[in-house]
Design an enzyme around this catalytic site. Structure first.
Site, PDB file in Angstrom:
ATOM      1  N   SER A   9      50.783  11.817  -9.626  1.00 31.83           N
ATOM      2  CA  SER A   9      49.802  13.869 -10.030  1.00 31.83           C
ATOM      3  C   SER A   9      50.108  14.358 -10.769  1.00 31.83           C
ATOM      4  O   SER A   9      51.243  14.728 -10.828  1.00 31.83           O
ATOM      5  CB  SER A   9      48.668  13.804  -9.018  1.00 31.83           C
ATOM      6  OG  SER A   9      48.273  12.986  -8.229  1.00 31.83           O
TER       7      SER A   9
HETATM    8  N1  SAH Z   1      50.059  11.063  -3.983  1.00 29.77           N
HETATM    9  C1  SAH Z   1      50.642  10.812  -5.165  1.00 29.77           C
HETATM   10  C2  SAH Z   1      49.590   9.980  -6.395  1.00 29.77           C
HETATM   11  C3  SAH Z   1      49.046   9.065  -5.844  1.00 29.77           C
HETATM   12  S1  SAH Z   1      48.399   8.024  -7.121  1.00 29.77           S
HETATM   13  C4  SAH Z   1      52.129  11.277  -5.898  1.00 29.77           C
HETATM   14  O1  SAH Z   1      52.369  12.814  -5.765  1.00 29.77           O
HETATM   15  O2  SAH Z   1      52.557  10.216  -6.863  1.00 29.77           O
HETATM   16  C5  SAH Z   1      47.385   6.712  -5.844  1.00 29.77           C
HETATM   17  C6  SAH Z   1      47.931   5.836  -5.173  1.00 29.77           C
HETATM   18  O3  SAH Z   1      46.867   5.352  -4.237  1.00 29.77           O
HETATM   19  C7  SAH Z   1      48.417   5.092  -6.000  1.00 29.77           C
HETATM   20  O4  SAH Z   1      49.676   4.126  -5.924  1.00 29.77           O
HETATM   21  C8  SAH Z   1      47.562   3.560  -5.338  1.00 29.77           C
HETATM   22  O5  SAH Z   1      48.044   2.729  -5.050  1.00 29.77           O
HETATM   23  C9  SAH Z   1      47.123   4.200  -4.034  1.00 29.77           C
HETATM   24  N2  SAH Z   1      46.231   3.604  -3.045  1.00 29.77           N
HETATM   25  C10 SAH Z   1      44.470   3.372  -3.859  1.00 29.77           C
HETATM   26  N3  SAH Z   1      44.085   2.817  -2.944  1.00 29.77           N
HETATM   27  C11 SAH Z   1      44.451   3.181  -1.339  1.00 29.77           C
HETATM   28  C12 SAH Z   1      44.704   2.699  -0.160  1.00 29.77           C
HETATM   29  N4  SAH Z   1      43.345   2.241   0.429  1.00 29.77           N
HETATM   30  N5  SAH Z   1      45.368   2.537   0.325  1.00 29.77           N
HETATM   31  C13 SAH Z   1      46.368   3.181  -0.329  1.00 29.77           C
HETATM   32  N6  SAH Z   1      47.270   3.629  -0.701  1.00 29.77           N
HETATM   33  C14 SAH Z   1      45.709   3.661  -1.835  1.00 29.77           C
END
Ligand code: SAH
Length: 207
Positions: A61
């Site tokens: 993000s």
């Molecule tokens: N906070 C992160 C950004 C995350 S992007 C950072 O600082 O880099 C969102 C992430 O959520 C992705 O890696 C995706 O694989 C994950 N995701 C999506 N649905 C999910 C779920 N139900 N449980 C766990 N992870 C999930």
């Protein structure tokens, strides 16, 4: 050429200019090397206010989204927090400096493994990275004072996460459709929309 420390200071200055006021969040972001969570080719873009590719079709993000959503959680140094969507682990590193303990869950095992390494090599010892569907895989450690979802729920807040909140807890979760929607804060049985946002989708269920 800017050093990474200068780029980080500039990022924090820009976050303040963009309205972020939570000093603990700003301090954490001033200290955590964001490049540590990126592949070597992207390190030089680490402080740009743009989402960056972290593999498996996912993105880290933007600094502003991390700062805004972490601030919106209004956690204290005593809080226990669940993060759904570890991605690179950067968001969890920021949370780890602002609260007592963090469980962060990622459904892509490859990303979870990389984030686990990045967080432990930075000494973030109060963070546990779990594999699985974050809406359910942290149930054993509930209730949480704060739950931060880093992927977009379709149309409504996930009930499974509301159930894991402590009575005075706060859930911050993007809600929308096709990656576009609102960042919603839920507490005391009420939800409010904080900001228009774009996020990758929250994918629930087995991989
Ligand atoms: N906070 C992160 C950004 C995350 S992007 C950072 O600082 O880099 C969102 C992430 O959520 C992705 O890696 C995706 O694989 C994950 N995701 C999506 N649905 C999910 C779920 N139900 N449980 C766990 N992870 C999930």
């Amino acid at each position: 050429m800017q050093t990474t420390a200068q780029a980080r200071d500039e990022m924090v200055r820009q976050l303040r200019a963009d309205g972020i006021t939570d000093e603990r969040v700003l301090e954490a972001m001033a200290e955590i090397p964001r490049e540590h969570f990126l592949s070597p080719e992207l390190e030089s873009h680490a402080y740009a206010d743009t989402p960056l590719d972290i593999g498996r079709g996912q993105t880290i993000s933007t600094p502003w989204i991390v700062a805004f959503s972490t601030s919106a959680l209004q956690v204290s140094a005593d809080s226990t927090v669940l993060e759904v969507g570890t991605g690179s682990g950067y968001g969890a590193a920021v949370l780890s400096r602002c609260c007592r303990s963090v469980i962060t869950i990622e459904r892509e095992p490859e990303l979870a493994a990389r984030a686990r390494d990045a967080l432990s090599s930075l000494g973030c010892s109060n963070v546990e990275v779990r594999d699985g569907d974050g809406t359910v895989a942290g149930r054993d450690a509930a209730p949480y004072d704060g739950i931060l979802v880093a992927a977009m729920a379709t149309d409504e807040l996930p009930g499974a996460l509301i159930e894991q909140l402590a009575p005075a807890g706060t859930l911050v979760c993007p809600v929308g459709h096709a990656g576009v929607g609102d960042l919603v804060r839920y507490r005391d049985g009420r939800s409010e929309s904080l900001e228009d946002v774009g996020f990758v989708p929250l994918v629930t269920g087995q991989r």
